[in-house]
Design a protein around this motif. Structure first.
Motif, PDB file in Angstrom:
ATOM      1  N   SER A  54      10.936  15.235  -5.023  1.00  0.00           N
ATOM      2  CA  SER A  54      11.776  15.448  -3.846  1.00  0.00           C
ATOM      3  C   SER A  54      12.537  14.174  -3.508  1.00  0.00           C
ATOM      4  CB  SER A  54      10.919  15.877  -2.662  1.00  0.00           C
ATOM      5  OG  SER A  54      10.063  14.826  -2.268  1.00  0.00           O
ATOM      6  N   SER A  55      13.730  14.351  -2.961  1.00  0.00           N
ATOM      7  CA  SER A  55      14.555  13.194  -2.595  1.00  0.00           C
ATOM      8  C   SER A  55      13.889  12.374  -1.500  1.00  0.00           C
ATOM      9  CB  SER A  55      15.936  13.662  -2.140  1.00  0.00           C
ATOM     10  OG  SER A  55      15.822  14.542  -1.024  1.00  0.00           O
ATOM     11  N   LYS A  68       9.755   5.721  -1.478  1.00  0.00           N
ATOM     12  CA  LYS A  68       9.347   4.689  -2.436  1.00  0.00           C
ATOM     13  C   LYS A  68      10.318   3.514  -2.420  1.00  0.00           C
ATOM     14  CE  LYS A  68       9.913   5.155  -6.875  1.00  0.00           C
ATOM     15  NZ  LYS A  68       9.817   5.568  -8.285  1.00  0.00           N
ATOM     16  N   VAL A  69      11.607   3.802  -2.395  1.00  0.00           N
ATOM     17  CA  VAL A  69      12.609   2.735  -2.329  1.00  0.00           C
ATOM     18  C   VAL A  69      12.468   1.961  -1.026  1.00  0.00           C
ATOM     19  CG1 VAL A  69      15.075   2.244  -2.218  1.00  0.00           C
ATOM     20  CG2 VAL A  69      14.209   3.927  -3.852  1.00  0.00           C
ATOM     21  N   GLY A  70      12.214   2.672   0.074  1.00  0.00           N
ATOM     22  CA  GLY A  70      12.039   1.995   1.351  1.00  0.00           C
ATOM     23  C   GLY A  70      10.826   1.078   1.357  1.00  0.00           C
ATOM     24  N   ALA A  71       9.723   1.515   0.724  1.00  0.00           N
ATOM     25  CA  ALA A  71       8.538   0.649   0.644  1.00  0.00           C
ATOM     26  C   ALA A  71       8.833  -0.609  -0.161  1.00  0.00           C
ATOM     27  CB  ALA A  71       7.378   1.426   0.021  1.00  0.00           C
ATOM     28  N   ALA A  72       9.599  -0.484  -1.252  1.00  0.00           N
ATOM     29  CA  ALA A  72       9.967  -1.660  -2.044  1.00  0.00           C
ATOM     30  C   ALA A  72      10.822  -2.625  -1.230  1.00  0.00           C
ATOM     31  CB  ALA A  72      10.699  -1.229  -3.314  1.00  0.00           C
ATOM     32  N   GLU A  73      11.731  -2.083  -0.426  1.00  0.00           N
ATOM     33  CA  GLU A  73      12.559  -2.941   0.416  1.00  0.00           C
ATOM     34  C   GLU A  73      11.726  -3.595   1.517  1.00  0.00           C
ATOM     35  OE1 GLU A  73      15.740  -3.820   0.018  1.00  0.00           O
ATOM     36  OE2 GLU A  73      15.649  -2.720  -1.884  1.00  0.00           O
ATOM     37  N   ASP A  74      10.716  -2.893   2.006  1.00  0.00           N
ATOM     38  CA  ASP A  74       9.849  -3.475   3.032  1.00  0.00           C
ATOM     39  C   ASP A  74       9.069  -4.667   2.475  1.00  0.00           C
ATOM     40  OD1 ASP A  74      10.676  -1.667   4.908  1.00  0.00           O
ATOM     41  OD2 ASP A  74       9.004  -0.271   4.582  1.00  0.00           O
ATOM     42  N   ARG A  93       0.831  -1.208   0.000  1.00  0.00           N
ATOM     43  CA  ARG A  93       0.000   0.000   0.000  1.00  0.00           C
ATOM     44  C   ARG A  93       0.867   1.262   0.000  1.00  0.00           C
ATOM     45  NH1 ARG A  93      -3.209  -2.885   4.088  1.00  0.00           N
ATOM     46  NH2 ARG A  93      -5.155  -3.616   3.136  1.00  0.00           N
ATOM     47  N   MET A  94       1.923   1.249   0.826  1.00  0.00           N
ATOM     48  CA  MET A  94       2.809   2.411   0.871  1.00  0.00           C
ATOM     49  C   MET A  94       3.503   2.615  -0.467  1.00  0.00           C
ATOM     50  SD  MET A  94       2.505   3.972   3.658  1.00  0.00           S
ATOM     51  CE  MET A  94       3.865   5.084   3.369  1.00  0.00           C
ATOM     52  N   TYR A  95       3.889   1.545  -1.117  1.00  0.00           N
ATOM     53  CA  TYR A  95       4.543   1.688  -2.428  1.00  0.00           C
ATOM     54  C   TYR A  95       3.575   2.307  -3.430  1.00  0.00           C
ATOM     55  CZ  TYR A  95       7.456   0.578  -6.435  1.00  0.00           C
ATOM     56  OH  TYR A  95       8.236   0.671  -7.560  1.00  0.00           O
ATOM     57  N   ASN A  96       2.315   1.818  -3.440  1.00  0.00           N
ATOM     58  CA  ASN A  96       1.319   2.399  -4.344  1.00  0.00           C
ATOM     59  C   ASN A  96       1.099   3.883  -4.029  1.00  0.00           C
ATOM     60  OD1 ASN A  96       0.924  -0.084  -5.593  1.00  0.00           O
ATOM     61  ND2 ASN A  96      -0.840  -0.615  -4.335  1.00  0.00           N
ATOM     62  N   TYR A  97       1.083   4.203  -2.746  1.00  0.00           N
ATOM     63  CA  TYR A  97       0.834   5.596  -2.350  1.00  0.00           C
ATOM     64  C   TYR A  97       1.975   6.504  -2.808  1.00  0.00           C
ATOM     65  CZ  TYR A  97       0.144   9.723   0.535  1.00  0.00           C
ATOM     66  OH  TYR A  97      -0.009  11.021   0.966  1.00  0.00           O
ATOM     67  N   TRP A  98       3.223   6.090  -2.591  1.00  0.00           N
ATOM     68  CA  TRP A  98       4.348   6.953  -2.950  1.00  0.00           C
ATOM     69  C   TRP A  98       4.505   7.069  -4.462  1.00  0.00           C
ATOM     70  CZ3 TRP A  98       5.120   9.995   0.639  1.00  0.00           C
ATOM     71  CH2 TRP A  98       5.230   9.610   1.974  1.00  0.00           C
ATOM     72  N   VAL A  99       4.206   5.995  -5.183  1.00  0.00           N
ATOM     73  CA  VAL A  99       4.247   6.088  -6.649  1.00  0.00           C
ATOM     74  C   VAL A  99       3.174   7.048  -7.138  1.00  0.00           C
ATOM     75  CG1 VAL A  99       3.835   4.799  -8.782  1.00  0.00           C
ATOM     76  CG2 VAL A  99       5.264   3.813  -7.010  1.00  0.00           C
ATOM     77  N   SER A 100       1.988   6.961  -6.548  1.00  0.00           N
ATOM     78  CA  SER A 100       0.915   7.880  -6.945  1.00  0.00           C
ATOM     79  C   SER A 100       1.267   9.315  -6.577  1.00  0.00           C
ATOM     80  CB  SER A 100      -0.395   7.465  -6.262  1.00  0.00           C
ATOM     81  OG  SER A 100      -0.758   6.147  -6.631  1.00  0.00           O
ATOM     82  N   GLN A 101       1.880   9.516  -5.402  1.00  0.00           N
ATOM     83  CA  GLN A 101       2.277  10.861  -4.970  1.00  0.00           C
ATOM     84  C   GLN A 101       3.334  11.439  -5.899  1.00  0.00           C
ATOM     85  OE1 GLN A 101       0.780  12.384  -2.634  1.00  0.00           O
ATOM     86  NE2 GLN A 101       2.038  14.181  -2.185  1.00  0.00           N
ATOM     87  N   GLU A 102       4.259  10.614  -6.328  1.00  0.00           N
ATOM     88  CA  GLU A 102       5.297  11.082  -7.253  1.00  0.00           C
ATOM     89  C   GLU A 102       4.680  11.510  -8.577  1.00  0.00           C
ATOM     90  OE1 GLU A 102       9.476   9.406  -9.204  1.00  0.00           O
ATOM     91  OE2 GLU A 102       8.018   8.025  -8.338  1.00  0.00           O
TER      92      GLU A 102
END
Length: 703
Positions: free
Chosen positions: A415-416, A422-428, A343-352
């Motif tokens: 933003s960095s 997003k990278v952290g969500a993928a690692e999670d 869910r977090m990965y989807n959220y950060w990709v959508s936010q980006e």
């Protein structure tokens, strides 16, 4: 088997049908209550696992309400992207199982069982798996197990053909795991100790009436269920539930013991026969005789019923993660703990995507007056590919210098912090599933083969319990098949078996013979046929997990190629085996020809040969050597006799020649003078002296 493994009697339930139905309704209600909480979570896991950009199942409904359209009106429309990474992680486990399928291996477990019969069991089980597409059943159960925590496989019987009473065993697929309600008090992960089980299916009322025209009308069933709180589990507004109900019928009986450790239940034909042979039993005790019963019910009526021939309920459970918390059972798979990370990965990709889409486009910046006369080209520079753009020089700086040309502003950048999230969500997601870069095929710092395998092993260890639980379930399937095969193959028949290499053959089965293997020999004592009885002896099952036969064959071919390349002389002793493992037309024919060029001693050599057979072979070799010596002597005698015959013939010819010469001389002598005769005699004497045939005698010294 001439009598069906499950004897079905339509619309004719047993005398105690009401008690059975009441108990069945109570048990199903208990199973639904015990599994309701975990089943809700499992269904949510399944929906989340099947999430895609088309269904938005990975987005909570309350979040969607604030980001999308409500009643056709767009309210603060924002991106809701779904980049589903979970199927890749699930398939990493399930596809590994497909490559290294667990295989059933039957082994003898008592002194009456034989390895030969165990191989027949293995061949029959491979045939059963082949005709029932068991790989589909195993793969479906494994997919459900890994995705949301539980899968199921069933054993069933079918007639060999429409015009036959013989039956075959089949391994059946259960696609919908939520249709199975198993005894929640089980302790064995495969459900081997279950006391009852339901396999349910919901039909529309029209379909139900078509399939069971002789059953009670639905209105009658609803009347029977008045006051029963569980009626909603069987009948609702649109559907009616039909359940296959397996349960044990336990009967307390007296078990008798006779000499030779032979046992039989009191009153059975076997017990009567043993009493006639041995008289009174040595010991007796009370024991429970268990039978598996089967019936198909609609909750208030038994539609069909019968007995199951096996000693196990033929439904096998494949479980993922299993927890018991406060007396309640909770089941999960690989998806459960990775849902928040996904869910977090989807959220950060959508936010980006939202930030980049809403950011203003980078404009061209220049001085006033520079674009005068060229406004149309500059206005369309973002949409048309102009070969060049012109500007007016502006020298209004007061010093006559030409000002810089127009330039585009810096484009917007994500933003960095957003990128890091997003990278952290993928690692999670990787850490929640226990699979990291090496398991997913991504390159890393490792360079040696050992280091790469060690990293891949980390992911294998993290998910190995799924593969191990599947192997346990398949082992229980094998035990049920070993229990059922003698009961299904209970008449003389020719059974088809499949070898480990996939080649099929047939064997003869006679359940009436007393020995497990009976050999049929010819007049010279050579075995010409074998007949088997799989009911003699006890057998157990183990599971072998590893590459399939085709993979092993390819690995063997590569290893033998390397070996023969370094040792070409091995072609003379193992060339046929190398060619036999090749997969091209004519390989078997070439292997057979190469085998005929190899020393028969090498082809027939066996490490564990019978000592009596070895002694017989040595005796045969000794007799062969004696025969060779006798043959040589016979040849020598024959040659000697031929030489003597030749000598006799030569002597006879010489005698004939002398006789002819004597007659000639006698005929000539009559016309010769005394001087001529004297000359001939002297010439003959001189010739004899020259050849050494006549040695002059030395004069004796008389002094």
């Amino acid at each position: 088997m001439k009598d069906t493994a499950v004897l079905k009697v339509a619309n004719n339930g047993p005398d105690n049908g009401p008690e059975i139905l009441a108990e069945a309704r109570s048990r199903l209600q208990m199973a639904i209550s015990a599994m309701s909480e975990t089943r809700e979570s499992e269904i949510d896991d399944l929906r989340f696992y099947a999430g895609s950009p088309d269904n938005n199942w990975q987005w909570p409904s309350d979040v969607l309400a604030t980001r999308g359209a409500v009643q056709g009106q767009t309210i603060n429309a924002r991106p809701t992207l779904t980049i589903n990474k979970l199927p890749q992680h699930v398939h990493q486990v399930t596809n590994e199982q497909r490559v290294n399928r667990p295989g059933i291996k039957v082994i003898p477990s008592d002194d009456e069982a034989q390895e030969e019969v165990a191989e027949i069991f293995n061949g029959v089980i491979r045939h059963i798996e082949y005709i029932s597409d068991a790989d589909v059943a195993y793969d479906t159960a494994c997919e459900n197990q890994v995705a949301y925590g539980e899968g199921y496989v069933r054993i069933l019987t079918e007639y060999c053909s429409d015009d036959s009473f013989d039956q075959d065993l089949k391994i059946g697929r259960i696609r919908n795991s939520f249709s199975v309600y198993m005894d929640p008090l089980i302790q064995d992960p495969t459900g081997a100790d279950q006391r009852w089980c339901f396999i349910t299916e919901d039909f529309t009322k029209q379909e139900y009436e078509r399939l069971y025209p002789d059953a009670a009308p639905i209105t009658t069933l609803m009347g029977l269920g008045v006051g029963d709180q569980s009626i909603s589990q069987w009948i609702n507004e649109n559907t009616i539930r039909i359940a296959e109900y397996f349960y044990y019928d336990d009967e307390k009986r007296t078990l008798n013991l006779y000499p030779g450790n032979q046992t039989a239940f009191d009153g059975t034909p076997e017990d009567k026969q043993l009493r006639m042979m041995f008289g009174k039993p040595q010991r007796s005790r009370q024991a429970m005789q268990r039978k598996v019963k089967w019936c198909k019910i609609n909750g208030y009526e038994i539609l069909e019923s019968g007995d199951w021939a096996g000693k196990y309920i033929p439904v096998v459970r494949v479980v993922g993660n299993e927890f018991e918390v406060d007396g309640r059972l909770y089941i999960s798979g690989l998806v459960r703990n990775a849902k928040d990370a996904q869910r977090m990965y989807n959220y950060w990709v959508s936010q980006e995507a939202e930030m980049l889409a809403l950011a203003p486009k980078a404009p061209f910046i220049g001085y006033g007056g520079q674009f005068e006369g060229y406004e149309q080209q500059w206005k369309t520079a973002n949409t048309q590919n102009w070969p060049y753009l012109e500007v007016n020089p502006d020298v209004t700086d007061g010093q006559g210098a030409v000002l810089p040309l127009p330039a585009r502003a810096q484009p917007p950048m994500a933003s960095s912090g957003l990128l890091q999230a997003k990278v952290g969500a993928a690692e999670d997601i990787k850490s929640a599933t226990g699979q990291y870069n090496a398991s997913l095929g991504m390159t890393s710092n490792e360079r040696s083969g050992k280091a790469i395998l060690a990293r891949q092993r980390e992911g294998d260890i993290g998910t190995y319990h799924y593969v191990d639980n599947l192997a346990r379930a398949i082992r229980h399937v094998g035990r049920q098949l070993v229990d059922m095969i003698p009961k299904i193959y209970d008449t003389q028949r020719i059974a088809r078996i499949i070898g480990e290499d996939g080649e099929s053959s047939t064997v003869k089965i006679n359940p009436m013979q007393e020995e497990p293997v009976r050999k049929i020999v010819d007049e010279e004592g050579n075995t010409i046929d074998k007949i088997y009885n799989p009911a003699v002896g006890k057998y157990d099952v183990k599971v072998i997990t590893g590459p399939g036969y085709a993979t092993k064959r390819q690995e063997a071919l590569e290893s033998m190629a390397q070996l023969l390349q370094g040792n070409p002389q091995l072609w003379q002793v193992a060339g046929d085996l190398f060619v036999k493992n090749m997969d091209w037309p004519g390989a078997d024919d070439l292997a057979a020809r190469l085998a005929r060029t190899i020393d028969p001693k090498l082809l027939n050599a066996e490490e564990d040969e019978d000592p009596a057979l070895q002694a017989a072979q040595m005796q045969i070799q000794a007799m062969g050597q004696e025969m060779e010596q006798m043959y040589q002597m016979l040849q020598s005698v024959q040659q000697s006799m031929e030489a003597r015959d030749l000598q006799i013939k030569e002597q006879a010819n010489q005698i004939k020649a002398y006789d002819a010469e004597t007659k000639r001389i006698a005929a000539v002598q009559a016309g010769m003078t005394l001087e001529q005769i004297q000359d001939i005699v002297l010439g003959t004497i001189a010739a004899a002296m020259d050849t050494g045939d006549l040695v002059p005698q030395q004069p004796q010294n008389l002094a």
